[in-house]
Design an enzyme around this catalytic site. Structure first.
Site, short mmCIF file in Angstrom:
data_model
loop_
_atom_site.label_atom_id
_atom_site.label_comp_id
_atom_site.label_asym_id
_atom_site.label_seq_id
_atom_site.Cartn_x
_atom_site.Cartn_y
_atom_site.Cartn_z
N ASP A 37 0.87 -1.19 0.00
CA ASP A 37 0.00 0.00 0.00
C ASP A 37 0.89 1.22 0.00
OD1 ASP A 37 -2.18 1.96 0.69
OD2 ASP A 37 -3.32 0.15 1.10
N ASP A 63 3.21 1.94 -4.64
CA ASP A 63 2.22 2.73 -5.39
C ASP A 63 2.00 1.94 -6.68
OD1 ASP A 63 0.96 4.41 -7.19
OD2 ASP A 63 2.00 6.20 -6.49
N VAL A 64 0.77 1.49 -6.89
CA VAL A 64 0.53 0.58 -8.02
C VAL A 64 0.81 1.21 -9.38
CG1 VAL A 64 -1.11 -0.95 -6.84
CG2 VAL A 64 -1.98 1.09 -8.04
N ASN A 90 -6.05 -5.35 -5.61
CA ASN A 90 -7.20 -4.78 -4.87
C ASN A 90 -7.20 -3.26 -4.85
OD1 ASN A 90 -9.30 -4.72 -2.57
ND2 ASN A 90 -7.52 -3.68 -1.69
N TYR A 160 -15.50 5.76 -13.02
CA TYR A 160 -15.12 4.62 -12.15
C TYR A 160 -15.67 3.34 -12.76
CZ TYR A 160 -15.25 1.59 -7.98
OH TYR A 160 -15.13 0.54 -7.10
N THR A 197 -16.71 0.66 3.93
CA THR A 197 -15.31 1.07 4.12
C THR A 197 -15.24 2.57 3.83
OG1 THR A 197 -14.86 0.74 1.79
CG2 THR A 197 -14.45 -1.15 3.23
N1 LIG Z 1 -16.14 -0.19 -0.73
C1 LIG Z 1 -16.96 -0.49 -1.72
O1 LIG Z 1 -18.17 -0.23 -1.65
C2 LIG Z 1 -16.43 -1.18 -2.95
C3 LIG Z 1 -17.37 -1.73 -3.83
C4 LIG Z 1 -16.92 -2.37 -4.97
C5 LIG Z 1 -15.57 -2.46 -5.23
N2 LIG Z 1 -14.68 -1.92 -4.37
C6 LIG Z 1 -13.26 -2.04 -4.71
O2 LIG Z 1 -12.57 -2.68 -3.65
C7 LIG Z 1 -11.22 -2.22 -3.60
C8 LIG Z 1 -10.88 -1.79 -2.19
O3 LIG Z 1 -11.76 -0.76 -1.81
P1 LIG Z 1 -12.04 -0.34 -0.29
O4 LIG Z 1 -13.49 -0.21 -0.15
O5 LIG Z 1 -11.28 -1.18 0.64
O6 LIG Z 1 -11.44 1.15 -0.34
P2 LIG Z 1 -10.45 1.95 0.63
O7 LIG Z 1 -10.42 3.32 0.08
O8 LIG Z 1 -10.81 1.73 2.04
O9 LIG Z 1 -9.05 1.22 0.36
C9 LIG Z 1 -8.36 1.35 -0.83
C10 LIG Z 1 -6.90 1.10 -0.57
O10 LIG Z 1 -6.19 1.29 -1.79
C11 LIG Z 1 -5.04 2.04 -1.51
N3 LIG Z 1 -4.56 2.77 -2.69
C12 LIG Z 1 -5.14 3.82 -3.31
N4 LIG Z 1 -4.35 4.26 -4.29
C13 LIG Z 1 -3.26 3.46 -4.31
C14 LIG Z 1 -2.08 3.41 -5.10
N5 LIG Z 1 -1.84 4.30 -6.07
N6 LIG Z 1 -1.18 2.44 -4.83
C15 LIG Z 1 -1.40 1.54 -3.84
N7 LIG Z 1 -2.48 1.55 -3.06
C16 LIG Z 1 -3.40 2.50 -3.29
C17 LIG Z 1 -5.45 2.99 -0.41
O11 LIG Z 1 -4.32 3.53 0.27
C18 LIG Z 1 -6.31 2.09 0.45
O12 LIG Z 1 -5.57 1.41 1.42
C19 LIG Z 1 -11.11 -1.11 -4.66
O13 LIG Z 1 -10.55 -1.61 -5.84
C20 LIG Z 1 -12.56 -0.72 -4.87
O14 LIG Z 1 -12.75 -0.15 -6.14
C21 LIG Z 1 -15.08 -1.30 -3.23
#
Ligand SMILES: NC(=O)c1ccc[n+]([C@@H]2O[C@H](COP(=O)([O-])OP(=O)(O)OC[C@H]3O[C@@H](n4cnc5c(N)ncnc54)[C@H](O)[C@@H]3O)[C@@H](O)[C@H]2O)c1
Length: 267
Positions: A37, A63-64, A90, A160, A197
């Protein structure tokens, strides 16, 4: 508790939210996990908590969007675990803007993280996944985090939705390609509904904005109503889906889009 015994996992965006719950649950199932992360304090705290229950985990600042970070992560995974069996892509961001509001700068950032980040990850780790597949009965696995917004249109954030739809089809295309080439690497995507989240809360804010209200509780209730099961998802709900796709129980599963969405896309 041993569904991933001996497997080595690299997971991105794993310092909090769905990624953190997934890293913990995978370690609890016997996997060795490289937590990646950009939120270093939270990432370090997570590996400490995994080690507390006897799991094996390491943290790497990744950083991805950064190719060099991926090269270093690959090197570390080789050093710690002799390679990677499971890559969980993720990390992702949400924009929460309508098509008309979103700028080209917004679009570029979404694209960089949600799409390019996944492409770079698979490019970096594919040699290791293939190598590990040679000595494993059921091969290696890639799990890409998409969304219900990658299956049906999300009007509150069309860009998105576009990035997550891209992940859905990249997954299928690579499942076919890697399968036909005999790589022993399965590729699947997972599609959460709204999960409680930080990003989930961003979706409630976008929904409230679309309703022209600042009542976040109303937006939250509406979001719950969109899920026939009658509640939001938890990060642990999604983690269980990832564990299944990563495990040998899914050895005949590739190119699938697994919805874990409380019925959101069922109607
Ligand atoms: N929460 C929801 O409702 C939901 C629904 C569908 C899909 N998702 C997907 O699930 C995944 C996780 O989401 P979440 O809800 O845990 O969100 P979150 O925002 O709590 O966590 C996302 C994580 O990604 C990290 N991140 C962001 N940019 C980054 C980068 N450039 N390099 C490395 N890490 C990076 C952040 O630091 C964070 O720890 C995402 O891909 C999101 O699109 C979430």
């Amino acid at each position: 508790m041993n569904r991933l015994n001996g497997k080595t996992v690299l997971i991105t965006g794993a310092a909090r939210g769905i990624g953190a719950a997934t890293a913990s649950a995978m370690a609890n199932e016997g996997a060795k996990v490289l937590v990646c992360d950009i939120l270093d304090d939270q990432g370090e705290a997570l590996i400490t908590s995994i080690r507390t229950f006897g799991g094996e985990a390491y943290y790497h600042h990744l950083d991805v969007t950064n190719e060099e970070h991926w090269a270093e992560a690959t090197r570390l995974a080789t050093q710690y675990f002799n390679g990677v069996d499971v890559l969980v892509n993720n990390a992702g961001i949400y924009l929460g803007k309508s098509f008309e509001e979103a700028s080209m700068t917004d679009w570029q950032r979404l694209c960089d993280i949600n799409l390019t980040g996944v492409v770079l990850g698979i490019k970096a780790l594919l040699p290791s996944l293939r190598e590990r597949a040679l000595s494993s009965k059921h091969g290696s696995a890639i799990v890409n985090m998409s969304s219900v917004a990658g299956l049906v249109g999300a009007a509150t954030d069309p860009l998105y939705s576009l990035t997550k739809g891209g992940i859905t089809l990249l997954t299928k295309a690579l499942a076919v390609d890697f399968g036909q080439r005999g790589y022993g690497v399965r590729v699947n995507s997972i599609h959460p509904g709204a999960v409680d989240t930080e990003m989930g809360r961003q979706t409630f804010a976008a929904r409230a904005k679309a309703l022209s209200t600042d009542d976040l509780q109303l937006a939250r209730r509406q979001s719950i109503e969109a899920h026939p099961i009658g509640r939001l998802g938890t990060a642990e709900d999604i983690a269980q889906g990832v564990i299944y796709l990563a495990s040998d129980e899914a050895s005949f599963v590739t190119g699938t889009a697994l919805t874990v969405d409380g019925g959101f896309t069922a109607r």
